[in-house]
Design an enzyme around this catalytic site. Structure first.
Site, mmCIF file in Angstrom:
data_model
loop_
_atom_site.group_PDB
_atom_site.id
_atom_site.type_symbol
_atom_site.label_atom_id
_atom_site.label_comp_id
_atom_site.label_asym_id
_atom_site.label_seq_id
_atom_site.Cartn_x
_atom_site.Cartn_y
_atom_site.Cartn_z
ATOM 1 N N ASN A 206 0.868 -1.176 0.000
ATOM 2 C CA ASN A 206 0.000 0.000 0.000
ATOM 3 C C ASN A 206 0.905 1.227 0.000
ATOM 4 O O ASN A 206 1.489 1.568 1.019
ATOM 5 C CB ASN A 206 -0.892 -0.032 1.260
ATOM 6 N N TRP A 207 1.009 1.842 -1.175
ATOM 7 C CA TRP A 207 1.930 2.983 -1.290
ATOM 8 C C TRP A 207 1.361 4.256 -0.664
ATOM 9 O O TRP A 207 2.061 5.260 -0.576
ATOM 10 C CB TRP A 207 2.255 3.251 -2.775
ATOM 11 N N LYS A 208 0.092 4.224 -0.314
ATOM 12 C CA LYS A 208 -0.595 5.406 0.233
ATOM 13 C C LYS A 208 -0.385 6.603 -0.708
ATOM 14 O O LYS A 208 -0.308 6.415 -1.916
ATOM 15 C CB LYS A 208 -0.126 5.698 1.662
ATOM 16 N N HIS B 181 -9.502 0.990 4.600
ATOM 17 C CA HIS B 181 -8.248 1.123 5.358
ATOM 18 C C HIS B 181 -8.517 1.999 6.585
ATOM 19 O O HIS B 181 -9.339 2.921 6.525
ATOM 20 C CB HIS B 181 -7.168 1.743 4.461
ATOM 21 N N GLU C 229 -6.977 4.398 7.763
ATOM 22 C CA GLU C 229 -6.810 5.834 7.519
ATOM 23 C C GLU C 229 -8.084 6.414 6.892
ATOM 24 O O GLU C 229 -8.450 7.557 7.148
ATOM 25 C CB GLU C 229 -5.577 6.077 6.626
ATOM 26 N N GLU D 48 -5.505 -5.330 10.495
ATOM 27 C CA GLU D 48 -4.489 -4.316 10.770
ATOM 28 C C GLU D 48 -4.798 -3.636 12.104
ATOM 29 O O GLU D 48 -5.637 -2.716 12.149
ATOM 30 C CB GLU D 48 -4.484 -3.261 9.662
ATOM 31 N N GLY E 271 2.211 2.033 10.821
ATOM 32 C CA GLY E 271 3.105 3.180 10.682
ATOM 33 C C GLY E 271 3.779 3.583 11.977
ATOM 34 O O GLY E 271 4.381 4.652 12.068
ATOM 35 N N SER F 26 3.300 -2.364 10.371
ATOM 36 C CA SER F 26 4.766 -2.353 10.519
ATOM 37 C C SER F 26 5.416 -3.683 10.138
ATOM 38 O O SER F 26 6.353 -4.135 10.797
ATOM 39 C CB SER F 26 5.161 -1.939 11.940
ATOM 40 N N GLY G 99 2.716 -1.171 4.348
ATOM 41 C CA GLY G 99 2.734 0.255 4.044
ATOM 42 C C GLY G 99 4.153 0.724 3.762
ATOM 43 O O GLY G 99 4.711 0.515 2.684
ATOM 44 N N GLY G 100 4.782 1.319 4.772
ATOM 45 C CA GLY G 100 6.106 1.935 4.631
ATOM 46 C C GLY G 100 7.130 1.075 3.899
ATOM 47 O O GLY G 100 7.834 1.554 3.004
HETATM 48 C C1 PEP Z 1 -0.833 -0.004 6.061
HETATM 49 O O1 PEP Z 1 -0.861 1.147 5.708
HETATM 50 O O2 PEP Z 1 -1.734 -0.771 5.702
HETATM 51 C C2 PEP Z 1 0.281 -0.441 6.900
HETATM 52 C C3 PEP Z 1 0.212 -1.625 7.438
HETATM 53 O O3 PEP Z 1 1.321 0.440 7.063
HETATM 54 P P1 PEP Z 1 2.772 0.122 7.739
HETATM 55 O O4 PEP Z 1 3.246 -1.165 7.130
HETATM 56 O O5 PEP Z 1 3.609 1.286 7.364
HETATM 57 O O6 PEP Z 1 2.529 -0.019 9.204
#
Ligand code: PEP
Length: 249
Positions: A9-11, A95, A97, A167, A173, A213, A234-235
């Site tokens: 997920n590049w956001k 998601h 967010e 999640e 994050g 994470s 994500g990251g």
């Molecule tokens: C996400 O945005 O779905 C996520 C899990 O982010 P991260 O891996 O950065 O915690």
């Protein structure tokens, strides 16, 4: 046997040239990988270019959101049909967010999932508790409510085209990953709830990703758990090095 699915997920990150060079690198590194389903979910602005770039590769295109209608007066929104036209196969829906910043709730996520399935897009439906809910020992009741809400009215055959992403919001994050035991406990609970709703056969076929994470250092131990079938990343999906290490855990 559930094929592991690793989705990035590049956001709201990456301009077009950067996104293209990231998938060029990923295509090269991940070319031999057959035993994973690999998905990248860039921002909308990159979908057209990446659809071209990914043709004939083992990397599948996903989006990060869609709107619960085919067409109409919905300024700023994107129809599932428009995603499909671009070759999008998966779409992240609900998601945390989007729940937190844009007011999405289980009912809207359910509508979005229904229309996505009807129009041929596979939803990656996100659920997960906040830190406050976990500390108040509400995790299982929150997850149960989310599962019931987001899946309401979906048929058994539709379940075959859904991925659930668990999640825990406190792990997204933050660098703070759930322990394997914490994640597995919730994944197995989700499977049990789905089994209560749809029967064991459907529940055993459902893929449940963990997100929060995920890094090259923790993916292998998470994936050893019985009910963890992949990761929503994500990251660490923003670099070819870390994402490809996660895919090849
Ligand atoms: C996400 O945005 O779905 C996520 C899990 O982010 P991260 O891996 O950065 O915690």
């Amino acid at each position: 046997m559930r094929k592991p699915i690793i989705a990035g997920n590049w956001k709201m990150n990456k301009f077009i040239p950067e996104g293209i060079s990231l998938v060029k690198e990923l295509k090269e590194i991940l070319k031999p990988v057959k035993e994973r389903e690999i998905v990248v979910c860039p921002p909308f602005t990159l979908l057209f270019s990446l659809a071209e770039e990914l043709k004939g590769s083992n990397i599948i295109l996903g989006a990060q959101n869609l709107f619960a209608a085919e067409f109409g007066a919905y300024t700023g929104e994107i129809s599932p049909l428009m995603l499909k036209e671009l070759g999008v196969i998966y779409c992240i829906i609900g998601h945390s967010e989007r729940r937190r910043l844009f007011g999405e709730d289980n009912s809207l996520i359910n509508q979005k999932s229904k229309i996505a399935l009807k129009l041929g897009i596979k939803p990656i439906v996100c659920i997960g508790e906040t830190l406050e809910e976990r500390e108040k020992e509400l995790t299982f009741s929150v997850i149960k409510e989310q599962i019931t809400g987001v899946l309401a009215g979906l048929s058994s055959s539709e379940l075959a085209n859904i991925v659930i992403a668990y999640e825990p919001i406190w792990a997204i994050g933050t660098g703070r990953t759930a322990t394997c035991e914490q994640a597995e406990e919730v994944h197995s609970f989700i499977r049990k709830e789905v089994s209560n709703l749809y029967g064991e056969r459907i529940a055993l076929a459902l893929r449940i990703q963990y997100g929060g994470s995920v890094k090259p250092e923790n993916i292998a131990s998470l994936m050893k758990e019985k009910d963890i079938d992949g990761a929503l990343v994500g990251g660490a999906s923003l670099s070819a090095d870390s994402f490809s290490k996660i895919v090849r855990y």
